[in-house]
Write an enzyme that holds these catalytic residues in place. Structure first.
Site, mmCIF file in Angstrom:
data_model
loop_
_atom_site.group_PDB
_atom_site.id
_atom_site.type_symbol
_atom_site.label_atom_id
_atom_site.label_comp_id
_atom_site.label_asym_id
_atom_site.label_seq_id
_atom_site.Cartn_x
_atom_site.Cartn_y
_atom_site.Cartn_z
ATOM 1 C CB CYS A 295 -0.890 0.027 1.237
ATOM 2 S SG CYS A 295 -1.847 -1.457 1.520
ATOM 3 C CB CYS B 245 0.432 3.232 -4.637
ATOM 4 S SG CYS B 245 0.766 2.028 -5.922
ATOM 5 C CB CYS C 108 -6.632 -1.076 -3.576
ATOM 6 S SG CYS C 108 -5.717 0.367 -4.106
ATOM 7 C CB CYS D 224 -34.715 0.379 17.057
ATOM 8 S SG CYS D 224 -35.579 -1.132 17.494
ATOM 9 C CG HIS D 225 -31.241 2.187 15.305
ATOM 10 N ND1 HIS D 225 -30.422 2.061 16.403
ATOM 11 C CD2 HIS D 225 -31.394 0.936 14.815
ATOM 12 C CE1 HIS D 225 -30.081 0.788 16.555
ATOM 13 N NE2 HIS D 225 -30.664 0.084 15.606
ATOM 14 N NE ARG E 245 -24.355 -3.281 16.592
ATOM 15 C CZ ARG E 245 -25.605 -3.724 16.631
ATOM 16 N NH1 ARG E 245 -26.024 -4.592 15.728
ATOM 17 N NH2 ARG E 245 -26.430 -3.316 17.562
ATOM 18 C CB CYS F 50 -29.336 -4.630 13.055
ATOM 19 S SG CYS F 50 -29.413 -3.387 14.360
#
Lengths: 107, 259
Positions: B74, B77, B112, B178-179, B216, B220
């Protein structure tokens, strides 16, 4: 996996106590869990952790099933001579690992 | 209804961004970390004791490791990640014109890896992919999220919003029930957060490990007893884009610590 992070102060004064922290990457498998098929997963926790300061044992712990994964150990050591802290640990599977940190003591 | 008009406008002329009303104005946004106990918040803010730093450090090592048919790392570049990757995570997920699809940060790293390094992509949730993602995302710590949802990303955004509002699973709940409607209230022993993606990859105590936003989100889905979408599926990516837009302006906290 033998990766861990160690933190000691950059410089300490002779006779003073300083804080040492080590965070070890380890799954700390409790031995109480079952696979989806209902087979028990063997316990694999860090069985023993030692820290030697210029060869002298200054800290020793025997973690067991109650300790979380990737445990963090924090303890205090009294500064003597400049030198090295050597951490060594072994888990239930017999895997050994170690880590070092140098201690610089101001006169 | 306003959404309908927006979609219609988009369908007719592909002109500007469709009407995007925000149910959570910028001042009302609360990062997931504000719902944590003081002890856990201290753990996240402690640059040493935060267990997510194990992954960040692993990623920092991998940054310099040469891999693939071309033997490039990585760093060969991108140079020093502290400079080159600053602010990058704030723009993801982003639509990639060359690949003609939406990519999240994990997807970009794997792209990449496949195209520039000509190496085998990392598996989802592998230590390597989580590590590199955490390393890259942590360079943007403190910067506000700001994703592009216009142009080719617009249909993904619209679909993400639809998924956020659609009832799913045996519980027949949508994300917003819920959120948004009940954020800050209790669900058994837990306080429901607003569900912002500003600290990923997170170290989640329940997992005893680091994990991605996709993991995650799958948790849910499982919580409302719905069918789990596959990793890197259109559903998870579109939803991630909508969530990033919804959290616009929140500062990146990677690596977050969550319960």
């Amino acid at each position: 996996m033998a990766d861990a992070r160690v933190q000691v102060p950059a410089q300490v004064r002779r006779g003073e106590s300083f804080e040492v922290k080590i965070l070890i990457r380890h799954a700390m498998e409790t031995g109480y869990r079952l696979t989806d098929e209902g087979k028990p997963i063997a316990r694999n926790v860090i069985r023993e952790l030692t820290c030697r300061y210029n060869g002298v044992l200054v800290f020793r712990a025997e973690p067991s099933s109650g300790i979380a994964a990737n445990p963090l150990f924090t303890f205090f050591v009294t500064a003597g001579d400049s030198g090295e802290l050597v951490f060594e640990w072994v888990d239930d599977a017999g895997a050994r690992a170690s880590e070092r940190a140098s201690v610089t003591v101001a006169p | 209804m306003v959404r309908g008009v927006g979609a219609l406008l988009l369908g007719l002329a592909c002109v500007a961004v469709p009407a995007q009303e925000r149910s959570l104005p910028a001042g009302a946004l609360r990062s997931g970390s504000t719902y944590l106990s003081p002890e856990l918040r201290a753990m996240q803010e402690d640059g040493f004791a935060n267990p997510g730093m194990l992954w960040v450090e692993k990623g920092a090592k991998l940054w310099g490791v040469r891999a693939g048919a071309d033997g490039r790392s990585c760093a060969d570049c991108h140079g020093d990640a502290r400079a080159s990757m600053r602010g990058v995570a704030a723009r993801y997920p982003a639509f990639d014109r060359a690949a003609n699809r939406l990519l999240d940060l994990e997807g970009r790293i794997n792209q990449c890896r496949a195209e520039r390094q000509r190496a085998a992509p990392f598996a989802f949730e592998s230590e390597e992919l989580l590590g590199l993602t955490a390393h890259v995302a942590s360079q943007s710590r403190g910067l506000p999220l700001k994703v592009a949802v216009d142009g080719p990303a617009a249909p993904h955004f619209a679909r993400g919003r639809m998924l956020f509002e659609r009832r799913i699973g045996q519980m027949n709940l949508a994300c917003l029930h819920c959120h948004e409607w009940n954020a800050g209230r209790r669900l058994l022993a837990e306080t429901i957060s607003q569900g912002h993606p500003n600290a990923y990859p997170i170290y989640r105590l329940e997992w005893q490990s680091a994990g991605s936003l996709q993991r995650r989100l799958r948790a849910c889905y499982s919580g409302v007893r719905a069918e789990l979408p596959a990793y890197n599926s259109a559903d998870l990516l579109d939803l991630s884009l909508f969530l990033a837009w919804r959290a616009e302006g929140l500062a990146i906290e990677t690596p977050g610590v969550r319960r």
